[in-house]
Each structure stands twice: as structure tokens, then as C-alpha cells.
Write an enzyme that holds these catalytic residues in place. Structure first.
Site, PDB file in Angstrom:
ATOM      1  N   SER A   1       3.155   1.853 -10.662  1.00 44.10           N
ATOM      2  CA  SER A   1       4.087   2.924 -10.980  1.00 44.10           C
ATOM      3  C   SER A   1       4.030   3.261 -12.469  1.00 44.10           C
ATOM      4  O   SER A   1       2.961   3.606 -12.980  1.00 44.10           O
ATOM      5  CB  SER A   1       5.512   2.535 -10.539  1.00 44.10           C
ATOM      6  OG  SER A   1       6.383   3.647 -10.542  1.00 44.10           O
TER       7      SER A   1
ATOM      8  N   GLU B   1      -1.395   7.679  -6.414  1.00 43.66           N
ATOM      9  CA  GLU B   1      -0.211   7.588  -5.549  1.00 43.66           C
ATOM     10  C   GLU B   1       0.970   8.152  -6.317  1.00 43.66           C
ATOM     11  O   GLU B   1       0.883   8.359  -7.523  1.00 43.66           O
ATOM     12  CB  GLU B   1       0.038   6.133  -5.130  1.00 43.66           C
ATOM     13  CG  GLU B   1       0.244   5.153  -6.302  1.00 43.66           C
ATOM     14  CD  GLU B   1       1.648   5.127  -6.858  1.00 43.66           C
ATOM     15  OE1 GLU B   1       2.595   5.415  -6.087  1.00 43.66           O
ATOM     16  OE2 GLU B   1       1.821   4.829  -8.050  1.00 43.66           O
TER      17      GLU B   1
ATOM     18  N   HIS C   1       4.029   3.093  -3.441  1.00 45.16           N
ATOM     19  CA  HIS C   1       5.448   2.759  -3.313  1.00 45.16           C
ATOM     20  C   HIS C   1       5.896   2.572  -1.863  1.00 45.16           C
ATOM     21  O   HIS C   1       7.087   2.612  -1.572  1.00 45.16           O
ATOM     22  CB  HIS C   1       6.305   3.863  -3.953  1.00 45.16           C
ATOM     23  CG  HIS C   1       6.231   3.911  -5.447  1.00 45.16           C
ATOM     24  ND1 HIS C   1       5.150   4.432  -6.121  1.00 45.16           N
ATOM     25  CD2 HIS C   1       7.103   3.503  -6.401  1.00 45.16           C
ATOM     26  CE1 HIS C   1       5.368   4.359  -7.422  1.00 45.16           C
ATOM     27  NE2 HIS C   1       6.541   3.804  -7.622  1.00 45.16           N
TER      28      HIS C   1
END
Length: 312
Positions: free
Chosen positions: A109, A211, A281
């Protein structure tokens, strides 16, 4: 790309918070979870700090990174969570110190900022995978996630073909072909945030993984188009699109399915491309060594990691 020393039972892992803070009750659970993996734990000062949506001012977070990389008693470094704030760190990071002290570095992330710095400027493999306070404390962690993590950071054998967890969609081919190269990338928003900076991603002859979470489709369209316009998609040897979760629509009556955006934007680069990768995630995720070589086989819709990110 240099491989790092594998972690062994009894090694010491440093916990840091380069982005947002974890609630103290989750931090305590995170320490217990890492201990349960067989490691000793040293908690960095940044884990106890809070500064708006960040875990302390950037100076404190940068000092924590330096302290953990510079301490010979620390064998690996796990980021307790992602969130926001890592974008403030690049100007403060002493890359000479980091370069001289490569070690297992884990997160995803917002941690994409640091992965790109350490991969491209530190020239060592890092690990895109579950974090202590957001993943390891969950009931779903044992099994698929835990097994993949320990294989990636403790085993010097290649992970091999990535296979789905129970209930996951199989990977599918968006653009046919085969590709091989070192893996680079992470969170789409953060990859784009570094464009035009000295830490901009270099995708040439690499396999680009992407992502994201909590983004409306039009923003994903815009960010992917930015990478296309910048030549980052065409420069890659191949592309794997992972978990895009909690995707929203600005106007549900006038939008696209995310797969349509992939077809309209990513496919234009003409690089072998897979979708539905098992990283990001989602409720479960693999740990991907960034910087190691992997192979995309569009005919069989497979993504295979052919070397390890660690050495014994």
C-alpha cells in the site's frame, strides 16, 4: 538486484510505522503476531507517535527507518501498516545507509514509496506482503497468507507459480503473450505519486504489478492513462493487475466496469498482461519478492516467480 539474508527462527524483526499509526491495542496484537511467527520484536519509536493522519512528523519516521536499517541486531523490518504519509519521506532517507545494510523489508500500500526507493536506489529485493497490524492479527492470516509470507522471507527456494486461495477468481489473460523480468511496482496511486520525481518508477524490461483500494473508476482510468502516456506500460516486459478493492463510481449511471478500463487503457500498451492477481488489499494476499525474476504465460494465465528474494 541484490538478495537479502533470509530470516530464521529467533531473529529480531523491527516494527516501524512509516505511514499512518496503528491503534495501540492493534500494535500490541501485532507484536504478539510477529512473535508467534518465531521472531523477536523491537518496536520503533514511530509506532507510538501520532501526527494527524501520520505516525509522527516525517523526521521521526525517517529516523526510525535509519535506526532499524543501521542496527546490526535487527534482521528484518516489518511496516506495521500502510495508510498515508510515506510520500514525505524520500528527501529525508539516507540511501547510503540503506544501501549498505540491505535486509528483509515488508509492507504494501503506502509502503510502495519505500519499495521503489529501495528497489531502484538501494538495489535490493523487498517484500510486498501482509503487515502486522492490518493483516497478521486477523483470523484469516493463518494458512494461505502466513505460508506464503514465510516461504518468501525464510526460504531460498523460488515461490513458483502463484495459485489462488479458496474463493478467489483465477487469473485471466488480458493481453496474450509471454514475458520475463524483475518484478516492480505496488500501489497504483503511489506509483503515480512519484512520477516526475527522482524516485520515479523504472519499468524497462520489468514485470509491473499494480493494485489499489478505495478509488473511483475514473481515477483508476486517469492513473493508468498517465502511466500509458509516460511510456511506463509499454516499457514493461509484462503487467500483472492485482486486487482492486472497494472500487466506487462517481456516477453509477455513467461509468465503466473496471475490466473495461483495463481493456481500453492497459491493453493499448500491447504488453502480456494478466488480471486478478492475488496481491493487494484483498482479504488474503501472497507475498511477492520485488526485484526477483518472474514469468508471465498468457496462454495458461499463469504468473510464476522463478527466483527467491533471500539467501540463506
Amino acid at each position: 538486484m541484490r538478495k537479502v539474508k533470509a530470516l530464521h527462527q529467533g531473529d529480531t524483526v523491527g516494527l516501524i510505522a512509516p505511514s499512518s499509526p496503528a491503534p495501540l491495542e492493534d500494535l500490541e496484537k501485532a507484536v504478539a503476531a510477529v512473535t508467534e511467527l518465531g521472531f523477536n520484536v523491537k518496536v520503533g519509536k514511530s509506532c507510538y507517535e501520532s501526527y494527524g493522519y501520520m505516525a509522527g512528523p516525517e523526521e521521526i519516521r525517517a529516523r526510525d527507518i535509519h535506526a532499524m536499517f543501521g542496527d546490526p541486531k535487527i534482521n528484518g523490518i516489518f511496516c506495521v501498516r500502510g495508510g498515508n504519509g510515506a510520500i514525505r519521506l524520500p528527501r529525508l532517507i539516507n540511501m547510503k545507509l540503506i544501501y549498505k545494510n540491505p535486509k528483509v523489508f515488508l509492507g504494501y500500500s503506502d509502503i510502495t514509496i519505500l519499495h521503489l526507493m529501495f528497489n531502484l536506489h538501494g538495489q535490493f529485493c523487498t517484500f510486498h506482503g501482509p503487515m502486522p497490524s492490518t493483516d497478521m492479527i486477523k483470523d484469516l492470516f493463518p494458512g494461505y497468507e502466513k505460508d506464503h509470507l514465510l516461504r518468501a522471507i525464510c526460504d531460498d527456494e523460488p515461490i513458483g507459480e502463484l495459485r489462488p486461495y479458496d474463493g478467489a477468481l483465477p487469473m485471466q489473460t488480458l493481453v496474450e503473450g509471454t514475458a520475463e523480468g524483475e518484478i516492480i511496482g505496488g500501489n497504483l496511486s503511489l506509483v503515480c505519486a512519484l512520477m516526475g520525481t527522482p524516485w520515479e518508477i523504472d519499468t524497462k524490461d520489468r514485470i509491473l504489478i499494480l493494485e489499489d483500494i478505495d478509488e473511483p473508476v475514473y481515477k483508476i482510468d486517469r492513473m493508468l492513462s498517465q502511466l500509458l502516456l509516460a511510456g511506463k506500460l509499454e516499457a514493461a516486459s509484462g503487467i500483472v493487475l492485482g486486487q482492486f478493492t472497494n472500487i466506487t463510481h462517481k456516477d453509477p449511471s455513467r461509468t465503466f466496469a473496471l475490466e473495461k478500463v483495463f481493456e481500453d487503457v492497459v491493453a493499448k500498451a500491447g504488453r502480456p498482461t494478466l488480471i486478478n492477481g492475488y496481491f493487494g488489499h484483498g482479504e488474503k494476499k501472497v507475498t511477492i519478492p520485488l526485484g526477483v525474476r518472474a514469468v508471465i504465460d498468457g496462454s495458461n494465465s499463469t504468473f510464476t516467480i522463478i527466483e527467491s528474494g533471500v539467501v540463506k
